[in-house]
Design an enzyme around this catalytic site. Structure first.
Site, mmCIF file in Angstrom:
data_model
loop_
_atom_site.group_PDB
_atom_site.id
_atom_site.type_symbol
_atom_site.label_atom_id
_atom_site.label_comp_id
_atom_site.label_asym_id
_atom_site.label_seq_id
_atom_site.Cartn_x
_atom_site.Cartn_y
_atom_site.Cartn_z
ATOM 1 N N ASP A 9 -19.098 -1.559 -17.660
ATOM 2 C CA ASP A 9 -19.129 -0.537 -16.628
ATOM 3 C C ASP A 9 -17.748 -0.551 -15.969
ATOM 4 O O ASP A 9 -16.986 -1.513 -16.108
ATOM 5 C CB ASP A 9 -20.241 -0.863 -15.620
ATOM 6 N N ASP A 11 -16.761 1.203 -12.409
ATOM 7 C CA ASP A 11 -16.668 1.168 -10.950
ATOM 8 C C ASP A 11 -17.388 -0.042 -10.370
ATOM 9 O O ASP A 11 -18.561 -0.283 -10.672
ATOM 10 C CB ASP A 11 -17.251 2.455 -10.370
ATOM 11 N N ASP A 184 -22.219 -4.008 -12.413
ATOM 12 C CA ASP A 184 -22.551 -4.384 -11.039
ATOM 13 C C ASP A 184 -23.834 -3.737 -10.548
ATOM 14 O O ASP A 184 -24.311 -4.065 -9.463
ATOM 15 C CB ASP A 184 -21.420 -3.923 -10.099
#
Length: 231
Positions: A9, A11, A184
């Site tokens: 991922d 961001d 996250d």
């Protein structure tokens, strides 16, 4: 021989910011939108993303409205300036080192993000990653983006679909690949659950608790001590 695939991922995983949200703030600073109105809507969409209730199609129409109105030449100039002024200072040595470690291990490395490809392709390339799975933007007859999404958006369950398509295009299936996935976000739970090696990276409290319960690796990439936990 097992195909080793590492997915990241973007961001708050490889970057300590949300690139889509930051792009909106950047274009507002350029005077492309009314600051107060845009910020209120942008923040509301981001809160919906965090809560897992985001309508990705509505968001993409909103997030691309200003750049669509200004056209491709102004967009490309702003894109380059955004990379230089916002993204470059946010890239950390530890994020680059993590990507490069997987590349040195001969993993195929792919950034898989729910942010659109216009914003994220230059970022992935700056991180040294050529393969990007992102929200693809539809183009009109004039070749410029329309604000609609082309194909399956790489968001929530859509990330699983898009990774499946990426594998299939290379003659592979899930069973052929040993997949690591760093994220996250609880929005990425469907893909984390499909990965052989899920890594909760800079996780919020919910994902951290889930990772602990399931024995997943936890990596706090942006803490000063760059700590890692295994449950």
């Amino acid at each position: 021989m097992t195909y080793k695939l590492t997915l990241f991922d973007l961001d708050y995983t490889l970057l300590p910011l949300d690139s889509d949200h930051a792009w909106g703030e950047f274009t507002t600073a350029l005077g492309w939108t009314d600051a107060q109105t845009f910020r209120q809507r942008n923040d509301a969409f981001y809160a919906a993303y965090q809560a897992g209730t985001l309508d990705i199609h509505d968001y993409v129409r909103f997030a691309t409205a200003a750049v669509r109105a200004h056209g491709p030449q102004a967009a490309q100039q702003a894109q380059a300036r955004f990379l230089r002024e916002v993204i470059e200072p946010a890239i950390t040595p530890q994020a680059l080192a993590l990507v490069q470690a997987h590349q040195r291990a001969d993993d195929a490395v792919v950034v898989v993000t729910a942010t659109n490809a216009f914003v994220t392709r230059p970022i992935a390339q700056r991180l040294g990653v050529d393969e990007l799975i992102a929200v693809e933007l539809e183009q009109g007859a004039d070749g410029w983006i329309t604000g609609e999404i082309r194909g399956t958006p790489s968001f929530r369950e859509g990330k699983v679909t898009r990774v499946h398509d990426w594998l299939r295009a290379r003659g592979l299936d899930w069973s052929d690949a040993e997949i690591s996935f760093y994220s996250d976000s609880m929005n990425d739970l469907p893909l984390l659950e499909r990965a052989a090696h899920p890594v909760a990276t800079n996780p919020d409290a919910r994902l951290r608790a889930l990772a602990a319960a399931r024995g997943w690796r936890v990596l706090d990439l942006f803490t000063p001590e760059h700590k890692e936990e295994t449950a």
